[in-house]
Design an enzyme around this catalytic site. Structure first.
Site, PDB file in Angstrom:
ATOM      1  N   GLY A   6      -8.985  -8.467  -3.938  1.00  0.00           N
ATOM      2  CA  GLY A   6      -9.103  -7.092  -3.447  1.00  0.00           C
ATOM      3  C   GLY A   6      -8.659  -6.105  -4.501  1.00  0.00           C
ATOM      4  CG  ASP A   7      -6.009  -3.002  -3.230  1.00  0.00           C
ATOM      5  OD1 ASP A   7      -5.663  -4.096  -2.727  1.00  0.00           O
ATOM      6  OD2 ASP A   7      -5.569  -1.913  -2.828  1.00  0.00           O
TER       7      ASP A   7
END
Length: 181
Positions: free
Chosen positions: A157-158
Site C-alpha cells: 500500500g502506502d
C-alpha cells in the site's frame, strides 16, 4: 547498476555476463581449434574461408548469443522477484531477507517505518494513476535522502520501511528518521 540491486546482493546483468565470458571464451577457443585457427596458428589471408569454418563459427556465435540472452533474462527475472514493480524499491520479502542477513552478521540497525497520510483519500478522489505517481515520487525522494548503505522497501500500500545500517549512535538513527519525515 542501481544502489538497490547492489545493496540487496542480487546479480546484475554485468556480473552474470562475467561468468558467461569464461565459459564462452572456452567455446570460442574450441571452435577456433576445430577450424584450424587455434594453438597459435594464424590462417593465411589469401586462403578462402571454407563452409565448415563458417558453420563452426556460426554455431559458436549462436551458442554465445543464446547464453547472453538467457543470462539477461535470469537477471531480469531475479530483479523482478525482489522489487516492487511500481516503485522499484525492494519488496517486503526481499527486505525481510536482507534484514535477517544483516542481523545474522551482527550489524547495528535502525528501522524507520513511514506511510503516506490520507493516501486512500487521494486514490479514491483523484484516481489510482495519481496514487501510483505519488508512490513513485515518494520512493524517489526516499532514495535521494538516504545513505548508500541504507535499504528502503515498499511493504505494501502506502507503507515504506527504511533499514539504516552502520548505526553508531542513537543520534544517527534520529537524524535519518527526521529526514524521512
Amino acid at each position: 547498476q542501481s544502489r538497490r540491486t547492489a545493496a540487496a546482493g542480487h546479480p546484475t546483468i554485468s556480473s552474470c555476463a562475467a561468468h558467461l565470458a569464461l565459459e564462452d571464451l572456452e567455446a570460442v577457443r574450441l571452435g577456433a581449434d576445430e577450424i584450424g585457427l587455434g594453438q597459435g596458428r594464424v590462417r593465411p589471408r589469401s586462403r578462402r574461408v571454407e563452409a565448415r569454418e563458417i558453420g563452426a563459427l556460426t554455431t559458436v556465435a549462436k551458442h554465445t548469443g543464446s547464453r547472453v540472452g538467457m543470462i539477461t533474462a535470469m537477471a531480469q527475472s531475479q530483479l523482478q522477484a525482489s522489487t516492487d514493480p511500481l516503485t522499484g524499491l525492494l519488496n517486503r520479502r526481499s527486505l525481510e531477507n536482507e534484514v535477517r542477513t544483516l542481523i545474522q552478521h551482527g550489524e547495528k540497525l535502525a528501522v524507520v517505518i513511514a506511510d503516506l497520510d490520507h493516501f486512500k483519500v487521494i486514490n479514491d478522489t483523484l484516481g489510482h494513476h495519481v496514487g501510483d505517481r505519488l508512490l513513485e515520487v515518494a520512493a524517489s525522494r526516499l532514495r535521494s535522502i538516504l545513505r548508500p548503505s541504507d535499504l528502503v522497501g515498499r511493504f505494501g500500500g502506502d507503507e515504506f520501511v527504511v533499514v539504516c545500517q552502520r548505526i553508531v549512535q542513537r543520534s544517527d538513527a534520529t537524524a535519518i528518521a527526521n529526514r524521512v519525515i
